[in-house]
Enzyme design. Structure first.
Site, PDB file in Angstrom:
ATOM      1  N   LYS A  39       0.838  -1.208   0.000  1.00  0.00           N
ATOM      2  CA  LYS A  39       0.000   0.000   0.000  1.00  0.00           C
ATOM      3  C   LYS A  39       0.876   1.262   0.000  1.00  0.00           C
ATOM      4  O   LYS A  39       2.077   1.184   0.286  1.00  0.00           O
ATOM      5  CB  LYS A  39      -0.913  -0.015   1.232  1.00  0.00           C
ATOM      6  N   TYR A 263      14.379  30.433   6.986  1.00  0.00           N
ATOM      7  CA  TYR A 263      13.201  31.116   7.524  1.00  0.00           C
ATOM      8  C   TYR A 263      13.239  31.201   9.050  1.00  0.00           C
ATOM      9  O   TYR A 263      13.645  30.253   9.724  1.00  0.00           O
ATOM     10  CB  TYR A 263      11.932  30.367   7.126  1.00  0.00           C
TER      11      TYR A 263
HETATM   12  C1  LIG Z   1      -0.219  -1.424   6.884  1.00  0.00           C
HETATM   13  C2  LIG Z   1      -0.757  -2.712   7.346  1.00  0.00           C
HETATM   14  C3  LIG Z   1       0.075  -3.820   7.476  1.00  0.00           C
HETATM   15  C4  LIG Z   1       1.580  -3.734   7.342  1.00  0.00           C
HETATM   16  O1  LIG Z   1       2.094  -3.162   8.531  1.00  0.00           O
HETATM   17  P1  LIG Z   1       3.653  -3.065   8.877  1.00  0.00           P
HETATM   18  O2  LIG Z   1       3.683  -2.605  10.278  1.00  0.00           O
HETATM   19  O3  LIG Z   1       4.239  -2.075   7.950  1.00  0.00           O
HETATM   20  O4  LIG Z   1       4.225  -4.419   8.702  1.00  0.00           O
HETATM   21  C5  LIG Z   1      -0.500  -5.030   7.770  1.00  0.00           C
HETATM   22  N1  LIG Z   1      -1.837  -5.142   7.964  1.00  0.00           N
HETATM   23  C6  LIG Z   1      -2.673  -4.091   7.876  1.00  0.00           C
HETATM   24  C7  LIG Z   1      -4.131  -4.286   8.109  1.00  0.00           C
HETATM   25  C8  LIG Z   1      -2.164  -2.835   7.586  1.00  0.00           C
HETATM   26  O5  LIG Z   1      -2.994  -1.786   7.524  1.00  0.00           O
END
Ligand SMILES: *Cc1c(COP(=O)(O)O)cnc(C)c1O
Length: 367
Positions: A39, A263
């Site tokens: 993702k 800044y």
């Molecule tokens: C993002 C996510 C993961 C992966 O999590 P990590 O901590 O990066 O391993 C797994 N399961 C769900 C439901 C997530 O939203």
């Protein structure tokens, strides 16, 4: 070049390192199937190239955030089924059913809607029941599960092929997480009175690293694929870093003592200082929260401290210790000398946010 300026900052992505980290997870969990989580553009590494590299790597699903990412995987020719991790909107579901993308159920209403759509498409649609064992984000509450399962089991066009939950505190609260494992085990038993449950999954990287979860047969590693173990573990030292963030010096100047830099004039040079201007800023994901926190870059064989505030497209760095540095030279911001964990700590955030904050303006170069 189409009116594009040559990149001042970019990311080198090591696809082989991601594949290596997946192998490490597989060796540690020989009896568990894997859903690499890609993702948010594979945590900033680039959705399509990472998904293509992991496709056919003996994985069960690719974890995505939403329908848009599932669609991008399909258009990229990726064969592994996308698993949409969050809830879905009603108007997205026809496309989900048509393409057999996997998703979760949190309510009976969703189940009835998927039933209608699957019936209209003349198919049996597989999906996973989400259980809320403590995350408070999606799923049926454990107490609702028996009734919900009976209702869903009466919908002939649905096939419940999995049960999932998600730990809220696997890296912070061991006793709570252990209670959750027991609760999820009970929930799976309840669901198994109705469904065979081909897949049972609750662990992301931290859950996978830290716990025995006999009921689970699928894990959803994200961060660890990208080379970071969220807790001290057997993975320390064996995961490979997966990206480098670099930017070029655009200008080097000598500023007299008393000069103010950036800044808000939060930095005033107390001595004459050689200052390099570097072409990266918070618009690229080099967080403004790094200002004044001791952040540094590595250039000309030296660590050089950042001076003053991060601006949208540029930062200033003290290169007095590396007098040979000149315009055009490349500075390391994340890489062998500066870890993403260091950057996250100084920015007051977590590695996940640093990775996913790396902006679209940065070209990704794949190796
Ligand atoms: C993002 C996510 C993961 C992966 O999590 P990590 O901590 O990066 O391993 C797994 N399961 C769900 C439901 C997530 O939203």
């Amino acid at each position: 070049m189409n009116g594009m300026s040559p990149p001042r900052a970019w990311i080198d992505v090591h696809l082989e390192a991601i594949a290596h980290n997946l192998d490490i997870a597989r060796q540690a969990l020989p009896d568990t199937e894997l859903m690499p989580v890609v993702k948010a553009g594979a945590y900033g590494h680039g959705l399509e190239p990472v998904a293509r590299r992991l496709d056919n790597a003996g994985i069960s699903f690719l974890g995505v955030a939403n329908v848009g990412e599932a669609r991008r995987l399909m258009h990229a020719g990726v064969r592994t089924r996308p698993f949409i991790l969050g809830p879905t909107f009603p108007e997205e579901r026809e496309e989900i059913v048509a393409n057999d993308w996997c998703c979760t159920l949190s309510t009976i209403e969703e189940a009835r809607h998927f039933q209608q759509l699957a019936e209209a498409a003349d198919k049996v649609f597989p999906l996973h029941i989400a259980v809320d064992t403590g995350m408070g984000r999606e799923g049926f509450l454990p107490g609702e599960l028996g009734e919900a399962a009976a209702a869903i089991a009466s919908l002939p066009h649905l096939e419940v092929e999995g049960a999932m939950s998600h730990f809220p505190a696997a890296d912070e609260d061991v006793p709570y997480t252990q209670k959750e494992i027991a609760l999820f085990t009970d929930c799976v038993a309840t669901l198994q009175q109705y469904f065979p449950l081909r897949y049972r999954h609750i662990a992301a990287s931290a859950g996978e690293l830290g716990y025995e979860i006999p009921v689970a047969n699928l894990a959803r590693p994200g961060l660890l694929l990208y080379g970071v173990a969220p807790m001290a573990s057997i993975y320390d030292g064996v995961l490979r870093p997966t990206l480098e963030l670099s930017a070029r010096v655009t200008l080097v100047r000598e500023l007299p003592a008393g000069s103010s830099i950036s800044y808000g004039r939060t930095h005033i040079a107390s001595v004459p200082t050689r200052v390099a201007t570097i072409g990266i800023g918070y618009a690229d994901g080099w967080s403004r929260h790094l200002s004044g926190q001791g952040a540094r870059v590595y250039i000309g064989g030296q660590y050089c401290p950042m001076l003053g505030r991060v601006t949208m497209d540029q930062i200033m760095v003290d290169v007095s210790a590396a007098p040979q540095v000149q315009a055009g030279d490349v500075a390391e911001l994340i890489g062998p000398h500066i870890s993403v964990s260091e950057v996250a700590r100084l920015a007051g955030t977590i590695e996940w946010e640093i990775f996913t904050g790396l902006g679209p303006r940065l070209p990704r170069l794949y190796h």
